[in-house]
Each structure stands twice: as structure tokens, then as C-alpha cells.
Scaffold this active site. Structure first.
Site, mmCIF file in Angstrom:
data_model
loop_
_atom_site.group_PDB
_atom_site.id
_atom_site.type_symbol
_atom_site.label_atom_id
_atom_site.label_comp_id
_atom_site.label_asym_id
_atom_site.label_seq_id
_atom_site.Cartn_x
_atom_site.Cartn_y
_atom_site.Cartn_z
ATOM 1 N N LYS A 116 0.805 -1.222 0.000
ATOM 2 C CA LYS A 116 0.000 0.000 0.000
ATOM 3 C C LYS A 116 0.837 1.272 0.000
ATOM 4 O O LYS A 116 0.453 2.274 -0.583
ATOM 5 C CB LYS A 116 -0.987 -0.040 1.172
ATOM 6 C CG LYS A 116 -2.020 -1.139 0.976
ATOM 7 C CD LYS A 116 -2.814 -1.473 2.223
ATOM 8 C CE LYS A 116 -3.803 -0.409 2.572
ATOM 9 N NZ LYS A 116 -4.762 -0.861 3.592
ATOM 10 N N GLU A 200 -0.205 8.243 7.666
ATOM 11 C CA GLU A 200 -0.833 9.342 6.933
ATOM 12 C C GLU A 200 -1.770 10.127 7.833
ATOM 13 O O GLU A 200 -2.108 9.686 8.940
ATOM 14 C CB GLU A 200 -1.555 8.828 5.669
ATOM 15 C CG GLU A 200 -2.697 7.884 5.937
ATOM 16 C CD GLU A 200 -3.230 7.182 4.677
ATOM 17 O OE1 GLU A 200 -2.499 7.037 3.674
ATOM 18 O OE2 GLU A 200 -4.393 6.763 4.716
ATOM 19 N N HIS A 235 -13.873 -0.291 10.078
ATOM 20 C CA HIS A 235 -13.198 -0.143 8.788
ATOM 21 C C HIS A 235 -13.582 -1.213 7.774
ATOM 22 O O HIS A 235 -12.915 -1.374 6.763
ATOM 23 C CB HIS A 235 -11.668 -0.128 8.947
ATOM 24 C CG HIS A 235 -11.176 0.911 9.901
ATOM 25 N ND1 HIS A 235 -11.536 2.229 9.800
ATOM 26 C CD2 HIS A 235 -10.364 0.827 10.974
ATOM 27 C CE1 HIS A 235 -10.964 2.911 10.774
ATOM 28 N NE2 HIS A 235 -10.256 2.080 11.516
ATOM 29 N N ARG A 291 -8.639 -6.868 -7.986
ATOM 30 C CA ARG A 291 -9.495 -8.069 -8.092
ATOM 31 C C ARG A 291 -10.948 -7.613 -8.181
ATOM 32 O O ARG A 291 -11.224 -6.424 -8.077
ATOM 33 C CB ARG A 291 -9.331 -8.907 -6.815
ATOM 34 C CG ARG A 291 -9.586 -8.046 -5.587
ATOM 35 C CD ARG A 291 -9.727 -8.793 -4.305
ATOM 36 N NE ARG A 291 -9.624 -7.917 -3.159
ATOM 37 C CZ ARG A 291 -10.582 -7.169 -2.656
ATOM 38 N NH1 ARG A 291 -11.770 -7.154 -3.215
ATOM 39 N NH2 ARG A 291 -10.379 -6.413 -1.589
HETATM 40 P P1 ADP Z 1 -8.107 -2.108 4.035
HETATM 41 O O1 ADP Z 1 -7.289 -2.395 2.824
HETATM 42 O O2 ADP Z 1 -7.636 -2.823 5.242
HETATM 43 O O3 ADP Z 1 -9.581 -2.238 3.792
HETATM 44 P P2 ADP Z 1 -8.089 0.773 3.615
HETATM 45 O O4 ADP Z 1 -6.797 1.493 3.470
HETATM 46 O O5 ADP Z 1 -8.885 0.486 2.378
HETATM 47 O O6 ADP Z 1 -7.821 -0.579 4.416
HETATM 48 O O7 ADP Z 1 -9.013 1.542 4.643
HETATM 49 C C1 ADP Z 1 -10.238 1.011 5.108
HETATM 50 C C2 ADP Z 1 -11.040 2.084 5.816
HETATM 51 O O8 ADP Z 1 -10.267 2.643 6.897
HETATM 52 C C3 ADP Z 1 -11.408 3.285 4.956
HETATM 53 O O9 ADP Z 1 -12.552 3.082 4.186
HETATM 54 C C4 ADP Z 1 -11.632 4.341 6.035
HETATM 55 O O10 ADP Z 1 -12.858 4.181 6.693
HETATM 56 C C5 ADP Z 1 -10.540 4.024 7.045
HETATM 57 N N1 ADP Z 1 -9.332 4.832 6.763
HETATM 58 C C6 ADP Z 1 -8.207 4.417 6.132
HETATM 59 N N2 ADP Z 1 -7.306 5.430 6.033
HETATM 60 C C7 ADP Z 1 -7.852 6.505 6.626
HETATM 61 C C8 ADP Z 1 -7.430 7.864 6.847
HETATM 62 N N3 ADP Z 1 -6.231 8.309 6.447
HETATM 63 N N4 ADP Z 1 -8.275 8.693 7.504
HETATM 64 C C9 ADP Z 1 -9.493 8.249 7.926
HETATM 65 N N5 ADP Z 1 -9.943 7.004 7.748
HETATM 66 C C10 ADP Z 1 -9.146 6.123 7.110
#
Ligand code: ADP
Length: 445
Positions: A116, A200, A235, A291
Site C-alpha cells: 500500500k 498518513e 473499517h 481483483r
Molecule cells: P483495508 O485495505 O484494510 O480495507 P483501507 O486502506 O482500504 O484498508 O481503509 C479502510 C477504511 O479505513 C477506509 O474506508 C476508512 O474508513 C478508514 N481509513 C483508512 N485510512 C484513513 C485515513 N487516512 N483517515 C481516515 N480514515 C481512514
């Protein structure tokens, strides 16, 4: 065209792939663990091979067993579904070495986007806006503190190899950083066998908006518009819809064209999803899933394009038949993930389903591999069914979803249907005023 596709998955997505194969006149091979011998994906595939015991690491994740099954059955392609081996570059590479087509992008692209923090770096180079944060993995606690001070707290620590909502930790102040850093690292190691973390800015109230991408082998890449997945629990997505109630046509064009630019930069092939967080009129790239997504049916409903068939045709070398300007959004679609769990405490509730009756009628689609008498096993994820509705407007789509949820009979185990109904009845939800914080706020009342 392929003659035979092996489906390296189980449950509803394995069935979904089998339906696509049948429509294309392609034979299908199911693989299954021993406890899945009576599953519907085994029953509906043309052939099946038992690949090991219940534990995923000894069956659905076991690359040699799956490759052997493909060779024994003479399959010329493998569809990985979602989860399991779908984003494993080594698996895609082994398929290639064995002359079996992996239905998805190249192993190189899976590897690039699978990390990522590397994916963020690459997208930044492509001119895609990313959430401010570390440029790649953070090497030490001191570096994490210094970057956090720079971009200001709160920040979020994430596992570079993370997924499924795991391996993330929000840090609100400098004195929380040490514990959070060490914990996140050991969690990342335990879950993903990689303790690398990146950092981040934590956006306090964002919306999760993602763009569906489709590419062929000749550099043609289009988008099929966006999905909004802001209704999440820890999440993890619970309700998804398309189009997003947050976007104006101008913003939609901007976010979708940005996603295509990012996909073109990595020469993306097949179906994929660019995930963004949207906050205060700005959107930022978060990650790419290489995917098919669980929530793909909402896109199929508004575009009338079959994503599984598109994936198969793209993998066998067909040229893209769609032009971007022909892609239209018709009506509204929504998906509720029906899980075997306590609706308000979220504890898994596996067991035998004693009665199972799915809703029907206009605009209702149920993707499921469950049936009366089946057992939801504790070995796999708790998804029982995806209930998807479509209607001319968002309001009608919600009313339709409500009546569909009310007429869905699942007895013998607890499900989260009562939670879905509570969300659908919420005034803010009905107005489309949602964010990734929505569920937490609803449940804390
Ligand atoms: P995964 O791959 O584990 O699903 P993601 O990076 O897609 O993780 O993030 C999943 C969720 O986590 C996002 O939809 C959001 O709700 C929360 N999230 C991730 N990064 C942030 C961020 N920088 N600020 C706020 N919420 C975040």
C-alpha cells in the site's frame, strides 16, 4: 476462448463465477475443503476437486493443491474471486509459469499495488492526489513522530501489506505514538508477516468513494463510475451504493478520470478498484484492489455490464467492447452485506441455518450460496448473502431494500438484518448525509 475455468474460491463469489462461465459456455471446476463437499459451488460446477481440510491455510490458500487441481482437471484459466489468493502475486506468477491464465492483472501490477505504501508513491507519480503522509514506510519511531508533527495529529499508522480493515491504528497525540507504533508493528507482523508501517493524516469524517476500472490487454481502460462504501463497521464495509449521493456530475467526472489516469500509469489490465477518501470537496487515493470486489453488483446494476463476464473476456485477450462515452448510470443500486453475527455486538454467530428464504420481486438480487440446512462455518468469513436492490431513485432503492430485508427469512442463527433496518430508517442516512463515522455515531446513541 477458455474451455475450462477453475474457481479458486468458495461461497457466493465461487457461484457467481460459475454462473458467468455457464453463460459463456465455459466448463467450470470447483475446488473445496472437506467440510465444503456439500456446498452449492461444488454442486453447480461441472467438476470438483477436494483440496484439503477445513483450515484455509491447508485448502483455499494452498497454492500447490490448487495448481494440482487445475492440472488434473485440465483447466486453462483460474478465477481467484476475492480474498484468499486473489491478490497474491506469487500465485499469479505460478499460474503464468504453469501456462494457466490467472484472471486478473499481471503479477507485477498485483505486487506493485499490493504494497500500500508503494502504491501511494506510484500514484503520486501519476499525478493522483494522495493523503498527506510518509513517503513510503516509516523507518523508526522518531521518524513517525517527526512526520506526524509535520502533517499534524491525528494520524493513522497502517500496515504496508494490510487489508480487510486490519493493521490500522489512529494516533491523536505525540505521547500515544510509542505504544501505537509498537503495537501496530507487532499486529502487522502477526497478520501479514511484514512489520512495515506507513503513516498518513487521519481524516476525521471522510466518505469512502471508489471507482470501478476495467481494462483490456491493449491499453484500453475505462471506468464504470463510482460506489460509495461509507457505511462501515471497524473499517469494514457493510452497505455500499452507486452512484454516491455526495458527488456532483463535475466531481464524478474528476474522480473517475483521475482513477483512469492512475490505472493507465501502471498499465492496468482486467477489473480493479481505485479507493479514495473524500473529505471537504477533496479526494485522495487510498489504495487499489486488483481483483473483483464484494460490492461489484451495485455497479452491474447501474451500468448493466456484467463484470465477471468482462473479466473473463479481458483475460482471454478480447478487446474492450465498451466506449467510455457509452457508459451510463441508470437509477440507483444498494447492497447490504448479510452476515452471520450478533447485530449489535458483532460477534460471529456461525451455525446451521434451519430456514432460508430469499426475497424476490422487481429490482431485488440475492447473491448467496446459503440454503436451508446449510452450515455457516466458523472457518471462513461470516458473509451469508449480499442483498442488492435497484430502483429509479435512491429513495425508492431504500424502500425496496427495507421490504426485501423484512421478507428475508434466515432462522437458526443470528444475522445483522436488524442492524441494516436500523441504518435504513435513520434520517441522516435517508438524506445521504453519511461518512465512515456514521455507524459508530449511530450505535453510540
Ligand atoms: P483495508 O485495505 O484494510 O480495507 P483501507 O486502506 O482500504 O484498508 O481503509 C479502510 C477504511 O479505513 C477506509 O474506508 C476508512 O474508513 C478508514 N481509513 C483508512 N485510512 C484513513 C485515513 N487516512 N483517515 C481516515 N480514515 C481512514
Amino acid at each position: 476462448m477458455f474451455r475450462k475455468i477453475l474457481v479458486a474460491n468458495r461461497g457466493e463469489i465461487a457461484l457467481r463465477v460459475i454462473w458467468a462461465c455457464k453463460e459463456l459456455g465455459i466448463k467450470s471446476v470447483a475446488v473445496h475443503s472437506d467440510i465444503d463437499a456439500d456446498s452449492l459451488h461444488v454442486r453447480f460446477a461441472d467438476e470438483s476437486v477436494c483440496i484439503g481440510p477445513a483450515l484455509s491455510s491447508q485448502s483455499y490458500l494452498k497454492i500447490p493443491a490448487i495448481i494440482a487441481a487445475a492440472e488434473i482437471s485440465n483447466a486453462d484459466a483460474i478465477h481467484p474471486g476475492y480474498g484468499f489468493l486473489s491478490e497474491n502475486p506469487e500465485f499469479a506468477e505460478i499460474c503464468r509459469a504453469c501456462n494457466i491464465t490467472f484472471i486478473g492483472p499481471s503479477p507485477e501490477v498485483i505486487a506493485l499495488m499490493g504494497n500500500k505504501s508503494e502504491a501511494k508513491k506510484t500514484m503520486k507519480k501519476a499525478g493522483v492526489p494522495v493523503i498527506p503522509g510518509s513517503d513510503g514506510p516509516v523507518k523508526s519511531l522518531d521518524e513517525a513522530i517527526s512526520i506526524a508533527k509535520d502533517i499534524t495529529f491525528p494520524v493513522i499508522l497502517k500496515a504496508s501489506s494490510g487489508g480487510g480493515g486490519k493493521g490500522m491504528r489512529v494516533v491523536y497525540s505525540e505521547n500515544e505514538m510509542k505504544d501505537a507504533f509498537n503495537l501496530a508493528r507487532s499486529e502487522a507482523m502477526a497478520s501479514f508477516n511484514d512489520d512495515s508501517l506507513y503513516l498518513e493524516k487521519y481524516l476525521e469524517n471522510p466518505r469512502h468513494i471508489e471507482v470501478q476500472i476495467l481494462g483490456d490487454k491493449y491499453g484500453n481502460i475505462i471506468h464504470l463510475n463510482e460506489r460509495e462504501c461509507s457505511i462501515q463497521r471497524r473499517h469494514q464495509k457493510l452497505i455500499e451504493e452507486a452512484p454516491s449521493p455526495a458527488l456532483t456530475p463535475a466531481l464524478r467526472k474528476q474522480i473517475c478520470e483521475t482513477a483512469v489516469r492512475g490505472a493507465k500509469f501502471v498499465n492496468y489490465q482486467n477489473a480493479g478498484t481505485m479507493e479514495f477518501l473524500y473529505d471537504n470537496g477533496n479526494f485522495y487515493f487510498m489504495e487499489m484492489n486488483t481483483r473483483i470486489q464484494v460490492e461489484h453488483p451495485v455497479t452491474e446494476n447501474i451500468t448493466n455490464i456484467d463484470l465477471l463476464i468482462s473479466q473473463i473476456l479481458s483475460a482471454c485477450g478480447d478487446k474492450m467492447i465498451y466506449k467510455q462515452k457509452e457508459i451510463k448510470i441508470v437509477g440507483h443500486a444498494m447492497e447490504c452485506r448479510i452476515n452471520a453475527e450478533d447485530p449489535f455486538y458483532f460477534t460471529p454467530n456461525p451455525g446451521k441455518i434451519t430456514t432460508f428464504h430469499t426475497p424476490g420481486g422487481p429490482g431485488v438480487r440475492v447473491d448467496t450460496a446459503a440454503y436451508t440446512g446449510c452450515v455457516i462455518s466458523p472457518y471462513y468469513d461470516s458473509l451469508i448473502a449480499k442483498l442488492v436492490t435497484r430502483a429509479p431513485t435512491r429513495q425508492d432503492c431504500i424502500s425496496r431494500m427495507k421490504r426485501a430485508l423484512e421478507s428475508f427469512i434466515i432462522e437458526g442463527i443470528k444475522t445483522n438484518i436488524p442492524l441494516h433496518l436500523k441504518i435504513l430508517e435513520n434520517r441522516k442516512f435517508k438524506m445521504g448525509k453519511i461518512s465512515t463515522k456514521f455507524l459508530e455515531e449511530l450505535l453510540s446513541r
